[in-house]
Design a protein around this motif. Structure first.
Motif, PDB file in Angstrom:
ATOM      1  N   GLU A 133      22.013  41.104  56.619  1.00  0.00           N
ATOM      2  CA  GLU A 133      22.996  42.104  56.221  1.00  0.00           C
ATOM      3  C   GLU A 133      23.320  42.032  54.739  1.00  0.00           C
ATOM      4  N   LEU A 134      23.433  43.201  54.158  1.00  0.00           N
ATOM      5  CA  LEU A 134      23.826  43.307  52.764  1.00  0.00           C
ATOM      6  C   LEU A 134      25.305  43.645  52.665  1.00  0.00           C
ATOM      7  N   ASP A 135      25.969  43.077  51.686  1.00  0.00           N
ATOM      8  CA  ASP A 135      27.356  43.445  51.429  1.00  0.00           C
ATOM      9  C   ASP A 135      27.414  44.860  50.860  1.00  0.00           C
ATOM     10  N   ALA A 136      28.575  45.483  50.963  1.00  0.00           N
ATOM     11  CA  ALA A 136      28.789  46.778  50.316  1.00  0.00           C
ATOM     12  C   ALA A 136      28.545  46.622  48.828  1.00  0.00           C
ATOM     13  N   PHE A 137      27.880  47.599  48.207  1.00  0.00           N
ATOM     14  CA  PHE A 137      27.520  47.464  46.801  1.00  0.00           C
ATOM     15  C   PHE A 137      28.749  47.297  45.917  1.00  0.00           C
ATOM     16  N   GLN A 138      29.840  47.948  46.294  1.00  0.00           N
ATOM     17  CA  GLN A 138      31.078  47.806  45.525  1.00  0.00           C
ATOM     18  C   GLN A 138      31.481  46.328  45.430  1.00  0.00           C
ATOM     19  N   VAL A 139      31.329  45.621  46.523  1.00  0.00           N
ATOM     20  CA  VAL A 139      31.661  44.199  46.554  1.00  0.00           C
ATOM     21  C   VAL A 139      30.742  43.416  45.618  1.00  0.00           C
ATOM     22  N   VAL A 163      29.241  44.591  42.936  1.00  0.00           N
ATOM     23  CA  VAL A 163      29.647  44.894  41.560  1.00  0.00           C
ATOM     24  C   VAL A 163      30.824  44.009  41.151  1.00  0.00           C
ATOM     25  N   LEU A 208      21.533  49.539  42.177  1.00  0.00           N
ATOM     26  CA  LEU A 208      21.959  50.414  43.275  1.00  0.00           C
ATOM     27  C   LEU A 208      20.766  51.155  43.877  1.00  0.00           C
ATOM     28  N   SER A 265      17.633  50.260  44.154  1.00  0.00           N
ATOM     29  CA  SER A 265      16.748  49.467  45.010  1.00  0.00           C
ATOM     30  C   SER A 265      17.501  48.552  45.973  1.00  0.00           C
ATOM     31  N   TYR A 266      18.826  48.616  45.956  1.00  0.00           N
ATOM     32  CA  TYR A 266      19.642  47.697  46.758  1.00  0.00           C
ATOM     33  C   TYR A 266      19.300  47.680  48.257  1.00  0.00           C
ATOM     34  N   PRO A 267      19.144  48.850  48.906  1.00  0.00           N
ATOM     35  CA  PRO A 267      18.878  48.794  50.352  1.00  0.00           C
ATOM     36  C   PRO A 267      17.590  48.043  50.701  1.00  0.00           C
ATOM     37  N   GLN A 268      16.659  47.973  49.727  1.00  0.00           N
ATOM     38  CA  GLN A 268      15.388  47.287  50.002  1.00  0.00           C
ATOM     39  C   GLN A 268      15.426  45.807  49.659  1.00  0.00           C
TER      40      GLN A 268
END
Lengths: 169, 137
Positions: free
Chosen positions: A4-10, A12, A44, A46-49
């Motif tokens: 699982e990836l954290d929310a991108f805001q977190v 940042v 952002l 490429s983050y989901p990958q």
């Protein structure tokens, strides 16, 4: 199934200090905002990958270094800034160490990056080596040589003998 | 052999570059979100709203409002849920949720009784979803 990836805001918020300061160390305070933005946008995209959620920090810093390099190339081609930084007055100038920033800008690129990775981003030599795609010995050498240069120019007196870098390798 | 010279340099490196202020970070974040939105990279936008019921978190996707959380849920827990169940591209983007914010303000001021908002039902499953759909009519 990907971890699982954290929310991108977190992401940042967690790493923005490291990323911004790394940018400032490489391209100066005035260009740091731009580099920071470009870094976070690229991240952002490429983050989901991202395969290893536990390696977000080095991943971000690698992108930042690339964006800083791009900024240097652009500046070399076009030394007069073509765009005012609209964000303006981002940092209280009096809280910066302009002497340090100027000395950093005078270092060879690899040394500036290695020493900033080490003491601004707080990475281990092994991590620095991986990011810069050099051996750990080369990473240590770059850090050590940068420190020697900075020490001499800041006139802080003698450092450890150079052979220590070789012994640690 | 003393390494004091190196220590002083290290200290100076660690302490020498100050980070942007809170206000500056807010501006940087807003600028980042704007550019991200232009590229269609904001999968989930959220904003934090004050209300008579406490702190609300409103989140939306392109399809509409997807989550309304009260302050019994922590911000991090809400963001975690959004990232896990929808997309990790979650950003604080108040501008994207202007309409929802305005309608919520009007609702709490007693100026509005019905919401006129698109809803993304992605997080509502099963029985709860049926209740929500029924009460939405």
């Amino acid at each position: 199934m990907a971890a699982e990836l954290d929310a991108f805001q977190v992401v940042v918020e967690r790493y923005r200090n490291d990323v911004w300061r790394l940018c400032a160390s490489q391209v100066g305070v005035e260009r740091a905002d731009d580099c920071f933005q470009e870094t976070m946008l690229a991240a952002l995209r490429s983050y989901p990958q991202l395969r290893d959620p536990n390696a977000v920090k080095p991943w971000l810093l690698r992108i930042a270094a690339r964006k800083c390099l791009d900024a240097h190339r652009t500046a070399a081609r076009d030394p007069i800034p073509t765009q005012e930084i609209e964000l303006g007055g981002v940092v209280d100038e009096s809280s910066q160490d302009p002497g340090l920033l100027e000395l950093l800008s005078g270092l060879p690129e690899k040394q500036r990056l290695a020493v900033s990775y080490r003491f601004i981003a707080d990475l281990a030599h092994r991590e620095i080596a991986a990011l810069m795609e050099i051996s750990e010995a080369a990473a240590r050498r770059n850090v050590h040589e940068a420190l020697n240069t900075l020490r001499a120019r800041l006139d802080y007196g003698p450092g450890p003998p150079d052979s220590e870098a070789g012994r640690r390798a | 052999m003393s390494a004091k010279g190196h220590d002083r340099v290290q200290d100076r490196l660690r302490a020498g570059i100050a980070v942007p202020s809170r206000e500056s970070w807010a501006r940087l974040n807003a600028a980042l979100v704007e550019r991200a939105a232009e590229e269609g990279l904001v999968d989930v936008a959220y904003t934090v709203v004050d209300s008579p019921l406490g702190r609300l978190i409103v989140a939306g996707t392109q399809a509409g409002i997807v989550k309304l959380a009260f302050d019994n849920e922590s911000r991090d827990a809400v963001l975690d849920q959004l990232a896990t169940r929808l997309s990790p591209r979650v950003l604080e983007a108040p501008t994207r949720l202007d309409t929802a914010r305005r309608q919520l303000d009007e609702y709490f001021l007693g100026e509005r009784t019905r919401f006129d908002l698109s809803v993304d039902w992605a997080l509502a499953k099963g029985f709860r979803r049926e209740v929500l759909v029924a009460t939405a009519r």
